[in-house]
Design a protein around this motif. Structure first.
Motif, short mmCIF file in Angstrom:
data_model
loop_
_atom_site.label_atom_id
_atom_site.label_comp_id
_atom_site.label_asym_id
_atom_site.label_seq_id
_atom_site.Cartn_x
_atom_site.Cartn_y
_atom_site.Cartn_z
N PRO A 154 1.18 -1.36 -0.05
CA PRO A 154 -0.07 0.00 -0.01
C PRO A 154 0.88 1.25 -0.09
O PRO A 154 2.07 1.15 0.39
CB PRO A 154 -0.73 -0.47 1.16
CG PRO A 154 -0.28 -0.92 2.44
CD PRO A 154 0.75 -1.96 1.25
N PRO A 155 0.28 2.29 -0.47
CA PRO A 155 1.18 3.59 -0.56
C PRO A 155 1.34 3.96 0.76
O PRO A 155 0.83 3.73 1.91
CB PRO A 155 0.05 4.64 -1.07
CG PRO A 155 -1.11 4.05 -1.23
CD PRO A 155 -0.92 2.35 -1.20
N ALA A 202 -10.26 4.35 1.86
CA ALA A 202 -10.42 3.05 1.75
C ALA A 202 -9.88 2.57 0.34
O ALA A 202 -9.17 1.44 0.27
CB ALA A 202 -11.70 2.62 1.77
N LYS A 203 -10.11 3.39 -0.61
CA LYS A 203 -9.78 2.86 -1.78
C LYS A 203 -8.31 3.22 -1.99
O LYS A 203 -7.75 2.51 -2.76
CB LYS A 203 -10.59 3.73 -2.90
CG LYS A 203 -11.84 3.33 -2.99
CD LYS A 203 -12.67 4.43 -4.08
CE LYS A 203 -14.00 4.05 -4.18
NZ LYS A 203 -14.94 4.76 -5.26
N ARG A 204 -7.48 4.10 -1.63
CA ARG A 204 -6.15 4.40 -1.70
C ARG A 204 -5.38 3.17 -0.85
O ARG A 204 -4.53 2.95 -1.40
CB ARG A 204 -5.99 5.73 -0.87
CG ARG A 204 -4.50 5.79 -1.05
CD ARG A 204 -3.95 7.33 -0.48
NE ARG A 204 -4.93 8.63 -0.85
CZ ARG A 204 -5.13 9.78 -0.53
NH1 ARG A 204 -4.84 9.87 0.70
NH2 ARG A 204 -5.81 10.68 -1.37
#
Length: 86
Positions: free
Chosen positions: A11-12, A48-50
């Motif tokens: 994740p980012p 949440a999408k990120r």
């Protein structure tokens, strides 16, 4: 042919505040201000999408914020809003 799947990308970097925005959206959407519930819900869905999390808290916050606004408008239109005529 029998090679395993590659691992998912990480994740980012940054802070994941999905749950924070979702809970704040639900609490403010129910108790005080529907507009803040919608804003916090949108922030929760965005995070949440990120971060590849579940956006359910955000959607619940948005729904409760909209419900708060609709019920408040109905109560004000019928004159049954608590503390309105004091």
């Amino acid at each position: 042919m029998n090679a395993p799947y590659p691992p998912p990308p990480p994740p980012p970097a940054g802070r994941d505040r999905t749950t924070l925005w979702g809970v704040l959206g639900i609490v403010t959407g129910v108790l005080c201000c529907g507009i803040l519930g919608i804003v916090f819900g949108w922030l929760s869905v965005r995070d949440a999408k990120r971060y590849r999390q579940s956006p359910v808290l955000g959607y619940v916050a948005i729904a409760l914020g909209v419900l708060n606004i609709v019920v408040s408008l109905i109560l004000q239109a019928t004159g049954n809003y608590p503390f309105w005529n004091r």
